[in-house]
Enzyme design. Structure first.
Site, PDB file in Angstrom:
ATOM      1  N   LYS A   1      43.108  52.393  47.695  1.00 49.46           N
ATOM      2  CA  LYS A   1      44.372  51.666  47.837  1.00 49.46           C
ATOM      3  C   LYS A   1      45.496  52.450  47.174  1.00 49.46           C
ATOM      4  O   LYS A   1      45.298  53.039  46.106  1.00 49.46           O
ATOM      5  CB  LYS A   1      44.219  50.285  47.191  1.00 49.46           C
ATOM      6  CG  LYS A   1      45.387  49.338  47.398  1.00 49.46           C
ATOM      7  CD  LYS A   1      45.089  47.963  46.793  1.00 49.46           C
ATOM      8  CE  LYS A   1      46.208  46.979  47.016  1.00 49.46           C
ATOM      9  NZ  LYS A   1      45.921  45.651  46.412  1.00 49.46           N
TER      10      LYS A   1
ATOM     11  N   SER B   1      46.533  41.826  49.538  1.00 48.82           N
ATOM     12  CA  SER B   1      47.350  42.996  49.751  1.00 48.82           C
ATOM     13  C   SER B   1      46.559  44.266  50.054  1.00 48.82           C
ATOM     14  O   SER B   1      47.148  45.248  50.519  1.00 48.82           O
ATOM     15  CB  SER B   1      48.211  43.249  48.514  1.00 48.82           C
ATOM     16  OG  SER B   1      47.406  43.523  47.391  1.00 48.82           O
TER      17      SER B   1
ATOM     18  N   SER C   1      43.514  39.666  46.468  1.00 51.06           N
ATOM     19  CA  SER C   1      43.826  40.805  47.347  1.00 51.06           C
ATOM     20  C   SER C   1      42.664  41.710  47.724  1.00 51.06           C
ATOM     21  O   SER C   1      42.836  42.598  48.565  1.00 51.06           O
ATOM     22  CB  SER C   1      44.923  41.650  46.726  1.00 51.06           C
ATOM     23  OG  SER C   1      46.157  41.037  46.960  1.00 51.06           O
TER      24      SER C   1
HETATM   25  N1  GLN Z   1      48.685  37.212  47.629  1.00 48.30           N
HETATM   26  C1  GLN Z   1      48.789  37.090  46.207  1.00 48.30           C
HETATM   27  C2  GLN Z   1      50.182  37.514  45.778  1.00 48.30           C
HETATM   28  O1  GLN Z   1      50.938  37.804  46.619  1.00 48.30           O
HETATM   29  C3  GLN Z   1      47.742  37.937  45.546  1.00 48.30           C
HETATM   30  C4  GLN Z   1      48.060  39.372  45.567  1.00 48.30           C
HETATM   31  C5  GLN Z   1      47.022  40.216  44.894  1.00 48.30           C
HETATM   32  O2  GLN Z   1      45.900  39.797  44.623  1.00 48.30           O
HETATM   33  N2  GLN Z   1      47.399  41.435  44.575  1.00 48.30           N
HETATM   34  O3  GLN Z   1      50.516  37.532  44.648  1.00 48.30           O
END
Ligand code: GLN
Length: 485
Positions: free
Chosen positions: A79, A154, A178
Protein backbone atom coordinates in the site's frame (compact mmCIF):
# COMPACT_ATOMS: atom_id res chain seq x y z
CA UNK A 1 -2.93 -22.97 -14.08
CA UNK A 2 -0.73 -19.88 -14.43
CA UNK A 3 1.74 -19.13 -11.66
CA UNK A 4 0.10 -15.78 -10.81
CA UNK A 5 -3.04 -17.67 -9.82
CA UNK A 6 -1.27 -19.60 -7.06
CA UNK A 7 -0.75 -18.81 -3.39
CA UNK A 8 2.59 -18.13 -1.68
CA UNK A 9 2.66 -21.55 -0.01
CA UNK A 10 1.93 -23.32 -3.32
CA UNK A 11 4.70 -21.39 -5.07
CA UNK A 12 7.09 -22.11 -2.20
CA UNK A 13 6.47 -25.85 -2.57
CA UNK A 14 7.27 -25.69 -6.29
CA UNK A 15 10.32 -23.56 -5.66
CA UNK A 16 11.69 -26.02 -3.13
CA UNK A 17 11.22 -28.91 -5.52
CA UNK A 18 13.09 -26.95 -8.16
CA UNK A 19 10.05 -26.93 -10.48
CA UNK A 20 10.19 -23.15 -10.90
CA UNK A 21 12.69 -20.34 -10.41
CA UNK A 22 12.00 -17.21 -8.36
CA UNK A 23 11.89 -15.25 -11.59
CA UNK A 24 9.03 -17.37 -13.00
CA UNK A 25 6.17 -16.20 -10.71
CA UNK A 26 7.52 -12.67 -10.87
CA UNK A 27 7.34 -12.64 -14.67
CA UNK A 28 3.93 -14.27 -14.59
CA UNK A 29 2.59 -11.57 -12.26
CA UNK A 30 3.89 -8.78 -14.52
CA UNK A 31 2.32 -10.45 -17.57
CA UNK A 32 -0.95 -10.56 -15.68
CA UNK A 33 -0.58 -6.88 -14.78
CA UNK A 34 -0.08 -6.06 -18.44
CA UNK A 35 -3.25 -7.94 -19.30
CA UNK A 36 -5.65 -6.55 -16.67
CA UNK A 37 -4.24 -3.46 -14.95
CA UNK A 38 -5.84 -1.11 -17.48
CA UNK A 39 -9.23 -2.30 -16.27
CA UNK A 40 -8.43 -2.43 -12.53
CA UNK A 41 -5.88 0.31 -11.80
CA UNK A 42 -4.71 -1.26 -8.56
CA UNK A 43 -1.27 0.34 -8.63
CA UNK A 44 0.06 3.87 -8.32
CA UNK A 45 3.64 2.79 -9.06
CA UNK A 46 5.03 -0.40 -10.60
CA UNK A 47 8.61 -1.45 -9.92
CA UNK A 48 9.14 -4.12 -12.57
CA UNK A 49 12.84 -3.54 -13.17
CA UNK A 50 13.80 -3.66 -9.49
CA UNK A 51 11.52 -6.65 -8.97
CA UNK A 52 13.04 -8.73 -11.76
CA UNK A 53 16.58 -7.88 -10.73
CA UNK A 54 15.78 -8.81 -7.12
CA UNK A 55 14.21 -12.08 -8.31
CA UNK A 56 17.36 -12.84 -10.29
CA UNK A 57 19.46 -12.11 -7.23
CA UNK A 58 17.39 -14.47 -5.07
CA UNK A 59 17.67 -17.16 -7.75
CA UNK A 60 21.43 -16.74 -7.57
CA UNK A 61 21.39 -17.12 -3.78
CA UNK A 62 19.31 -20.25 -4.03
CA UNK A 63 21.70 -21.81 -6.51
CA UNK A 64 24.45 -20.95 -4.05
CA UNK A 65 22.69 -23.17 -1.52
CA UNK A 66 21.01 -20.52 0.65
CA UNK A 67 17.98 -21.80 2.60
CA UNK A 68 14.61 -20.84 1.12
CA UNK A 69 12.39 -18.78 3.42
CA UNK A 70 8.65 -19.50 3.13
CA UNK A 71 8.12 -16.20 1.30
CA UNK A 72 11.29 -16.16 -0.83
CA UNK A 73 10.62 -14.68 -4.24
CA UNK A 74 6.91 -14.09 -3.57
CA UNK A 75 5.59 -11.04 -5.49
CA UNK A 76 4.06 -8.62 -2.98
CA UNK A 77 2.07 -5.41 -3.46
CA UNK A 78 2.56 -2.67 -0.86
CA UNK A 79 0.00 0.00 0.00
CA UNK A 80 1.32 3.42 -0.96
CA UNK A 81 1.35 4.73 2.62
CA UNK A 82 4.32 2.58 3.64
CA UNK A 83 7.69 4.17 3.05
CA UNK A 84 9.92 2.41 0.55
CA UNK A 85 13.45 3.72 0.10
CA UNK A 86 13.98 5.17 -3.37
CA UNK A 87 10.40 4.37 -4.46
CA UNK A 88 7.66 7.01 -4.64
CA UNK A 89 5.35 6.90 -1.58
CA UNK A 90 2.39 9.16 -2.30
CA UNK A 91 -0.40 8.15 0.10
CA UNK A 92 -2.50 8.82 -3.02
CA UNK A 93 -2.19 12.53 -2.23
CA UNK A 94 -1.06 15.43 -4.37
CA UNK A 95 0.78 16.76 -1.34
CA UNK A 96 3.10 13.72 -1.35
CA UNK A 97 2.98 13.31 -5.13
CA UNK A 98 6.76 13.66 -5.47
CA UNK A 99 7.84 12.15 -2.14
CA UNK A 100 10.62 9.57 -2.34
CA UNK A 101 11.51 8.29 1.15
CA UNK A 102 15.08 7.79 2.28
CA UNK A 103 14.17 4.76 4.38
CA UNK A 104 11.91 1.70 4.30
CA UNK A 105 9.14 0.95 6.80
CA UNK A 106 9.84 -1.89 9.21
CA UNK A 107 7.05 -4.18 7.94
CA UNK A 108 8.30 -3.92 4.36
CA UNK A 109 11.93 -4.24 5.47
CA UNK A 110 11.05 -7.50 7.22
CA UNK A 111 9.49 -8.84 4.04
CA UNK A 112 12.61 -7.85 2.12
CA UNK A 113 14.73 -9.69 4.71
CA UNK A 114 12.82 -12.84 3.69
CA UNK A 115 13.63 -12.20 0.01
CA UNK A 116 10.11 -11.13 -0.91
CA UNK A 117 9.92 -9.28 -4.25
CA UNK A 118 7.99 -6.00 -4.34
CA UNK A 119 5.81 -5.58 -7.44
CA UNK A 120 4.73 -2.01 -6.77
CA UNK A 121 2.80 0.41 -4.59
CA UNK A 122 -0.98 0.22 -4.52
CA UNK A 123 -3.70 2.82 -4.82
CA UNK A 124 -5.68 3.86 -1.76
CA UNK A 125 -7.96 6.54 -0.37
CA UNK A 126 -5.85 9.64 0.25
CA UNK A 127 -4.06 9.24 3.60
CA UNK A 128 -6.18 6.09 4.13
CA UNK A 129 -9.34 8.14 4.66
CA UNK A 130 -12.24 6.40 2.99
CA UNK A 131 -13.95 3.10 2.25
CA UNK A 132 -13.94 2.95 -1.54
CA UNK A 133 -10.54 4.07 -2.92
CA UNK A 134 -12.42 6.87 -4.67
CA UNK A 135 -10.59 9.50 -2.58
CA UNK A 136 -7.31 9.03 -4.46
CA UNK A 137 -5.58 11.92 -6.21
CA UNK A 138 -4.50 9.42 -8.89
CA UNK A 139 -7.81 7.95 -10.05
CA UNK A 140 -10.11 5.22 -8.85
CA UNK A 141 -9.46 1.48 -8.54
CA UNK A 142 -12.11 -0.95 -9.78
CA UNK A 143 -13.36 -4.14 -8.19
CA UNK A 144 -12.23 -7.18 -10.24
CA UNK A 145 -15.60 -8.87 -9.59
CA UNK A 146 -17.48 -6.05 -11.28
CA UNK A 147 -15.62 -3.02 -12.63
CA UNK A 148 -18.68 -0.85 -12.08
CA UNK A 149 -18.24 -1.30 -8.32
CA UNK A 150 -15.65 -0.11 -5.80
CA UNK A 151 -13.02 -2.46 -4.35
CA UNK A 152 -13.61 -1.04 -0.86
CA UNK A 153 -11.02 1.02 0.94
CA UNK A 154 -8.83 2.42 1.95
CA UNK A 155 -6.54 -0.48 0.97
CA UNK A 156 -8.61 -1.03 -2.19
CA UNK A 157 -5.58 -1.22 -4.48
CA UNK A 158 -3.97 -3.98 -2.39
CA UNK A 159 -7.20 -6.01 -2.19
CA UNK A 160 -7.96 -5.59 -5.90
CA UNK A 161 -4.37 -6.54 -6.84
CA UNK A 162 -4.59 -9.82 -4.89
CA UNK A 163 -8.11 -10.61 -6.14
CA UNK A 164 -7.07 -9.99 -9.76
CA UNK A 165 -3.86 -12.06 -9.40
CA UNK A 166 -1.76 -8.93 -9.97
CA UNK A 167 0.17 -9.85 -6.82
CA UNK A 168 0.40 -13.03 -4.76
CA UNK A 169 0.13 -11.26 -1.38
CA UNK A 170 -0.18 -7.64 -0.29
CA UNK A 171 0.17 -5.35 2.70
CA UNK A 172 -2.59 -2.98 3.75
CA UNK A 173 -3.19 -0.72 6.72
CA UNK A 174 -6.30 -0.67 8.87
CA UNK A 175 -7.42 2.26 11.03
CA UNK A 176 -11.14 1.53 11.02
CA UNK A 177 -11.49 -1.39 8.64
CA UNK A 178 -9.27 -0.55 5.69
CA UNK A 179 -7.79 -4.04 5.39
CA UNK A 180 -10.84 -6.13 6.26
CA UNK A 181 -13.54 -4.22 4.36
CA UNK A 182 -11.73 -4.18 0.96
CA UNK A 183 -10.73 -7.83 1.52
CA UNK A 184 -14.42 -8.65 2.03
CA UNK A 185 -15.54 -6.70 -1.04
CA UNK A 186 -12.86 -8.31 -3.22
CA UNK A 187 -13.30 -11.91 -1.98
CA UNK A 188 -9.86 -12.28 -0.37
CA UNK A 189 -8.49 -12.70 3.17
CA UNK A 190 -7.47 -9.61 5.18
CA UNK A 191 -6.27 -9.35 8.75
CA UNK A 192 -5.79 -6.49 11.19
CA UNK A 193 -3.47 -7.69 13.95
CA UNK A 194 -3.57 -6.58 17.60
CA UNK A 195 -2.55 -2.93 18.00
CA UNK A 196 1.22 -2.84 18.54
CA UNK A 197 1.96 -6.28 17.09
CA UNK A 198 3.25 -4.92 13.76
CA UNK A 199 5.55 -1.91 13.81
CA UNK A 200 4.12 1.34 12.44
CA UNK A 201 7.60 2.73 11.76
CA UNK A 202 7.52 4.11 8.24
CA UNK A 203 3.74 3.92 7.93
CA UNK A 204 2.47 7.43 7.14
CA UNK A 205 0.36 8.17 10.21
CA UNK A 206 -3.39 8.69 9.96
CA UNK A 207 -4.70 8.02 13.50
CA UNK A 208 -1.79 6.72 15.52
CA UNK A 209 -3.78 5.00 18.27
CA UNK A 210 -5.74 2.98 15.69
CA UNK A 211 -3.43 2.32 12.70
CA UNK A 212 -2.12 -1.21 12.12
CA UNK A 213 -0.43 -2.86 9.14
CA UNK A 214 -1.57 -6.34 8.12
CA UNK A 215 -1.72 -8.94 5.34
CA UNK A 216 -4.16 -9.21 2.41
CA UNK A 217 -3.87 -12.68 0.86
CA UNK A 218 -5.63 -15.34 -1.20
CA UNK A 219 -6.00 -17.71 1.75
CA UNK A 220 -5.55 -18.03 5.51
CA UNK A 221 -2.28 -19.98 5.22
CA UNK A 222 -0.63 -17.11 3.34
CA UNK A 223 -2.05 -14.70 5.91
CA UNK A 224 -0.30 -16.62 8.71
CA UNK A 225 2.94 -16.73 6.71
CA UNK A 226 2.98 -12.98 6.10
CA UNK A 227 2.05 -12.28 9.72
CA UNK A 228 4.92 -14.50 10.91
CA UNK A 229 7.24 -12.33 8.88
CA UNK A 230 6.06 -8.78 9.69
CA UNK A 231 5.22 -8.84 13.40
CA UNK A 232 7.45 -8.52 16.45
CA UNK A 233 9.04 -5.80 18.52
CA UNK A 234 10.67 -2.82 16.83
CA UNK A 235 12.55 -0.21 18.83
CA UNK A 236 11.71 2.40 16.19
CA UNK A 237 8.03 2.35 17.23
CA UNK A 238 7.35 3.26 20.86
CA UNK A 239 3.96 1.48 20.77
CA UNK A 240 5.46 -1.75 19.46
CA UNK A 241 4.79 -4.63 21.86
CA UNK A 242 7.54 -6.70 23.43
CA UNK A 243 5.91 -10.10 23.35
CA UNK A 244 6.83 -13.59 22.24
CA UNK A 245 5.64 -14.27 18.73
CA UNK A 246 4.29 -17.77 18.12
CA UNK A 247 4.52 -19.52 14.77
CA UNK A 248 1.07 -18.65 13.42
CA UNK A 249 1.06 -21.52 10.94
CA UNK A 250 0.73 -23.84 13.97
CA UNK A 251 -2.83 -22.52 14.30
CA UNK A 252 -3.78 -24.01 10.94
CA UNK A 253 -5.07 -27.33 12.23
CA UNK A 254 -8.67 -27.38 11.05
CA UNK A 255 -10.18 -28.32 14.41
CA UNK A 256 -12.47 -25.97 16.33
CA UNK A 257 -14.45 -28.51 18.36
CA UNK A 258 -15.72 -27.03 21.62
CA UNK A 259 -14.68 -23.44 20.83
CA UNK A 260 -17.17 -20.86 22.02
CA UNK A 261 -18.17 -18.33 19.38
CA UNK A 262 -20.21 -15.22 20.14
CA UNK A 263 -22.39 -13.76 17.41
CA UNK A 264 -22.50 -10.00 17.96
CA UNK A 265 -26.13 -8.90 18.03
CA UNK A 266 -25.43 -5.21 17.36
CA UNK A 267 -23.62 -6.11 14.11
CA UNK A 268 -26.28 -8.46 12.74
CA UNK A 269 -29.35 -6.28 12.70
CA UNK A 270 -30.41 -3.09 11.03
CA UNK A 271 -28.33 -1.84 8.13
CA UNK A 272 -26.98 -5.24 7.12
CA UNK A 273 -28.04 -6.25 3.58
CA UNK A 274 -30.17 -9.38 3.33
CA UNK A 275 -27.70 -11.22 1.12
CA UNK A 276 -24.85 -10.48 3.51
CA UNK A 277 -26.85 -11.67 6.50
CA UNK A 278 -27.82 -14.91 4.72
CA UNK A 279 -24.20 -15.74 3.92
CA UNK A 280 -23.06 -14.95 7.47
CA UNK A 281 -25.92 -17.01 8.96
CA UNK A 282 -24.84 -19.94 6.81
CA UNK A 283 -21.23 -19.43 7.87
CA UNK A 284 -22.28 -19.58 11.52
CA UNK A 285 -24.20 -22.81 10.87
CA UNK A 286 -21.08 -24.23 9.25
CA UNK A 287 -18.94 -23.31 12.27
CA UNK A 288 -21.50 -25.11 14.47
CA UNK A 289 -21.35 -28.18 12.24
CA UNK A 290 -17.59 -28.22 12.90
CA UNK A 291 -18.27 -28.54 16.63
CA UNK A 292 -18.09 -24.90 17.74
CA UNK A 293 -20.74 -23.62 20.13
CA UNK A 294 -22.29 -20.42 18.74
CA UNK A 295 -24.43 -18.12 20.81
CA UNK A 296 -25.67 -14.55 20.48
CA UNK A 297 -23.93 -11.90 22.59
CA UNK A 298 -24.72 -8.23 23.06
CA UNK A 299 -22.06 -5.51 23.20
CA UNK A 300 -24.38 -2.63 23.83
CA UNK A 301 -21.90 0.24 23.41
CA UNK A 302 -21.02 -0.76 19.85
CA UNK A 303 -23.90 1.44 18.70
CA UNK A 304 -21.69 4.42 19.60
CA UNK A 305 -18.48 3.22 17.93
CA UNK A 306 -18.97 5.13 14.70
CA UNK A 307 -19.52 8.42 16.56
CA UNK A 308 -16.53 7.84 18.83
CA UNK A 309 -14.31 6.87 15.90
CA UNK A 310 -15.23 9.94 13.85
CA UNK A 311 -14.05 12.16 16.71
CA UNK A 312 -10.92 10.25 17.74
CA UNK A 313 -9.58 9.43 14.25
CA UNK A 314 -9.98 12.95 12.81
CA UNK A 315 -8.56 14.47 16.03
CA UNK A 316 -5.40 12.40 15.68
CA UNK A 317 -5.29 13.00 11.93
CA UNK A 318 -5.51 16.79 12.35
CA UNK A 319 -2.40 16.63 14.48
CA UNK A 320 -0.53 14.09 12.33
CA UNK A 321 -1.20 15.95 9.09
CA UNK A 322 0.08 19.28 10.42
CA UNK A 323 3.54 18.29 9.16
CA UNK A 324 2.51 18.62 5.51
CA UNK A 325 3.12 22.32 5.16
CA UNK A 326 5.03 22.74 1.92
CA UNK A 327 8.33 22.97 3.79
CA UNK A 328 9.22 19.55 5.09
CA UNK A 329 7.66 17.33 2.42
CA UNK A 330 6.76 17.24 -1.20
CA UNK A 331 4.40 19.63 -2.89
CA UNK A 332 4.37 23.43 -2.39
CA UNK A 333 2.20 26.23 -3.74
CA UNK A 334 4.28 29.40 -3.57
CA UNK A 335 2.75 32.38 -1.73
CA UNK A 336 3.56 36.06 -2.14
CA UNK A 337 7.22 36.67 -1.49
CA UNK A 338 7.90 36.58 2.24
CA UNK A 339 4.37 35.51 3.19
CA UNK A 340 4.81 32.19 4.92
CA UNK A 341 1.22 31.86 6.12
CA UNK A 342 -0.06 32.31 2.59
CA UNK A 343 2.34 29.62 1.37
CA UNK A 344 1.19 27.19 4.11
CA UNK A 345 -2.48 27.70 3.47
CA UNK A 346 -2.29 27.60 -0.31
CA UNK A 347 -0.17 24.45 -0.18
CA UNK A 348 -2.65 22.71 2.10
CA UNK A 349 -5.69 23.99 0.23
CA UNK A 350 -4.37 22.70 -3.07
CA UNK A 351 -2.39 19.69 -1.87
CA UNK A 352 -5.10 17.94 0.17
CA UNK A 353 -8.31 16.49 -1.26
CA UNK A 354 -11.77 17.24 0.13
CA UNK A 355 -12.11 14.23 2.45
CA UNK A 356 -8.74 14.93 4.07
CA UNK A 357 -9.71 18.57 4.60
CA UNK A 358 -13.03 17.49 6.07
CA UNK A 359 -11.20 15.27 8.59
CA UNK A 360 -8.72 18.00 9.52
CA UNK A 361 -11.56 20.43 10.19
CA UNK A 362 -13.56 17.88 12.21
CA UNK A 363 -10.49 16.98 14.24
CA UNK A 364 -9.38 20.54 14.87
CA UNK A 365 -12.88 21.40 16.04
CA UNK A 366 -13.08 18.40 18.37
CA UNK A 367 -9.75 19.32 19.95
CA UNK A 368 -10.31 23.05 20.29
CA UNK A 369 -10.53 24.76 23.68
CA UNK A 370 -14.08 24.67 24.96
CA UNK A 371 -15.05 21.63 22.90
CA UNK A 372 -12.26 19.25 23.87
CA UNK A 373 -14.06 17.73 26.87
CA UNK A 374 -17.45 17.68 25.20
CA UNK A 375 -16.26 15.88 22.06
CA UNK A 376 -12.80 14.35 22.22
CA UNK A 377 -12.96 13.61 25.96
CA UNK A 378 -16.41 12.02 25.67
CA UNK A 379 -15.32 9.92 22.69
CA UNK A 380 -12.38 8.55 24.70
CA UNK A 381 -14.76 7.56 27.50
CA UNK A 382 -16.98 5.76 25.00
CA UNK A 383 -13.89 4.00 23.68
CA UNK A 384 -13.23 2.65 27.18
CA UNK A 385 -16.82 1.38 27.44
CA UNK A 386 -16.37 -0.45 24.14
CA UNK A 387 -13.11 -2.03 25.36
CA UNK A 388 -14.95 -3.19 28.49
CA UNK A 389 -17.78 -4.67 26.40
CA UNK A 390 -15.24 -6.75 24.48
CA UNK A 391 -13.43 -7.81 27.66
CA UNK A 392 -16.71 -9.05 29.14
CA UNK A 393 -17.60 -10.93 25.98
CA UNK A 394 -14.20 -12.60 25.86
CA UNK A 395 -14.66 -13.93 29.41
CA UNK A 396 -17.27 -16.19 27.88
CA UNK A 397 -16.27 -16.57 24.22
CA UNK A 398 -13.05 -17.54 22.42
CA UNK A 399 -13.87 -15.43 19.37
CA UNK A 400 -16.70 -13.20 18.15
CA UNK A 401 -18.14 -13.13 14.63
CA UNK A 402 -20.09 -10.69 12.46
CA UNK A 403 -20.29 -9.62 8.84
CA UNK A 404 -17.16 -7.66 7.80
CA UNK A 405 -19.13 -5.12 5.76
CA UNK A 406 -22.85 -4.34 5.94
CA UNK A 407 -23.07 -4.55 2.14
CA UNK A 408 -21.35 -6.12 -0.84
CA UNK A 409 -19.32 -3.92 -3.19
CA UNK A 410 -21.34 -0.81 -4.04
CA UNK A 411 -21.46 1.16 -7.29
CA UNK A 412 -18.73 3.68 -8.03
CA UNK A 413 -20.05 7.13 -7.14
CA UNK A 414 -22.96 5.80 -5.06
CA UNK A 415 -21.69 6.99 -1.66
CA UNK A 416 -19.08 9.50 -2.78
CA UNK A 417 -21.19 12.62 -2.26
CA UNK A 418 -22.64 11.39 1.02
CA UNK A 419 -19.89 11.14 3.67
CA UNK A 420 -22.20 9.77 6.35
CA UNK A 421 -23.25 6.87 4.13
CA UNK A 422 -19.64 6.23 3.27
CA UNK A 423 -18.73 6.22 6.97
CA UNK A 424 -21.43 3.61 7.64
CA UNK A 425 -19.47 1.16 5.48
CA UNK A 426 -17.24 0.52 8.49
CA UNK A 427 -19.79 -0.06 11.25
CA UNK A 428 -18.70 -3.68 11.69
CA UNK A 429 -14.95 -3.14 11.60
CA UNK A 430 -14.41 0.07 13.58
CA UNK A 431 -15.11 -1.41 17.06
CA UNK A 432 -12.16 -3.78 16.58
CA UNK A 433 -9.75 -0.86 16.05
CA UNK A 434 -11.17 1.06 19.01
CA UNK A 435 -10.53 -1.99 21.21
CA UNK A 436 -7.10 -2.72 19.68
CA UNK A 437 -7.95 -6.41 19.16
CA UNK A 438 -7.26 -8.63 16.13
CA UNK A 439 -9.83 -9.21 13.38
CA UNK A 440 -9.81 -11.11 10.12
CA UNK A 441 -12.14 -11.20 7.13
CA UNK A 442 -12.56 -14.46 5.21
CA UNK A 443 -14.77 -14.96 2.15
CA UNK A 444 -18.04 -16.69 3.10
CA UNK A 445 -20.02 -16.67 -0.13
CA UNK A 446 -21.52 -14.48 -2.79
CA UNK A 447 -24.58 -12.23 -2.73
CA UNK A 448 -25.78 -10.85 -6.06
CA UNK A 449 -22.62 -12.35 -7.57
CA UNK A 450 -20.36 -10.29 -5.27
CA UNK A 451 -18.22 -11.55 -2.37
CA UNK A 452 -19.29 -11.44 1.28
CA UNK A 453 -16.80 -11.48 4.17
CA UNK A 454 -17.12 -13.11 7.58
CA UNK A 455 -15.34 -11.18 10.32
CA UNK A 456 -13.72 -13.12 13.17
CA UNK A 457 -12.54 -11.08 16.16
CA UNK A 458 -10.29 -12.30 18.97
CA UNK A 459 -8.74 -11.34 22.29
CA UNK A 460 -5.75 -9.02 22.20
CA UNK A 461 -2.69 -11.00 21.08
CA UNK A 462 -4.76 -14.10 20.40
CA UNK A 463 -4.20 -14.09 16.64
CA UNK A 464 -3.70 -17.83 16.96
CA UNK A 465 -7.34 -18.56 17.81
CA UNK A 466 -8.60 -16.11 15.19
CA UNK A 467 -6.50 -17.84 12.52
CA UNK A 468 -7.51 -21.27 13.79
CA UNK A 469 -11.21 -20.49 13.32
CA UNK A 470 -10.60 -18.76 9.98
CA UNK A 471 -8.61 -21.70 8.65
CA UNK A 472 -11.11 -24.32 9.79
CA UNK A 473 -13.90 -22.32 8.18
CA UNK A 474 -11.99 -21.80 4.95
CA UNK A 475 -11.08 -25.47 4.59
CA UNK A 476 -14.65 -26.62 5.14
CA UNK A 477 -16.31 -23.87 3.13
CA UNK A 478 -13.94 -24.05 0.16
CA UNK A 479 -14.55 -20.67 -1.50
CA UNK A 480 -13.18 -21.34 -4.97
CA UNK A 481 -14.84 -18.70 -7.13
CA UNK A 482 -12.67 -16.19 -8.92
CA UNK A 483 -13.66 -12.96 -10.64
CA UNK A 484 -14.07 -13.42 -14.40
CA UNK A 485 -11.64 -10.89 -15.80
N1 GLN B 1 -13.08 4.10 6.29
C1 GLN B 1 -12.54 4.49 7.56
C2 GLN B 1 -12.12 5.95 7.48
O1 GLN B 1 -12.34 6.52 6.48
C3 GLN B 1 -11.38 3.62 7.91
C4 GLN B 1 -10.16 3.94 7.15
C5 GLN B 1 -8.99 3.07 7.52
O2 GLN B 1 -9.11 2.03 8.15
N2 GLN B 1 -7.81 3.52 7.14
O3 GLN B 1 -11.62 6.51 8.39
Amino acid sequence: MDLHELTAHELNRMLKKGEISVTDPCKSVFERIKAVEDRIKAYVTLTEKVALSKAGEVDGNLKGGKAISPLAGIPVAVKDNMCTKGVLTTCASKILGNYVPVYTSTAVERLFAQDVVMVGKTNMDEFAMGSSTENSAFGITRNPWNPETVPGGSSGGSAAAVAADEAIVALGSDTGGSIRQPAALCGVVGMKPTYGLVSRYGLVAFASSLDQIGPITKDVTDCALVLNCICGHDRMDSTSLKVNIPDYTKALVGDIKGLKIGVVRELMGEGIEGGVRDSVDKAIALLESLGAVCEEVSLSHLDYSLSAYYLIAPAEASSNLARFDGVRYGYRTPGALGDMIEMYSKTRAEGFGNEVKRRIMLGTYALSAGYYEAYYGQAQKVRTLIVEDFNRAFEKFDVLVSPTSPSVAFKIGERYEDPLRMYMSDICTIPVNLAGIPGISVPCGLADGLPVGLQIMGKALDETTVLRVAYAFEQEFGFKQKPAL
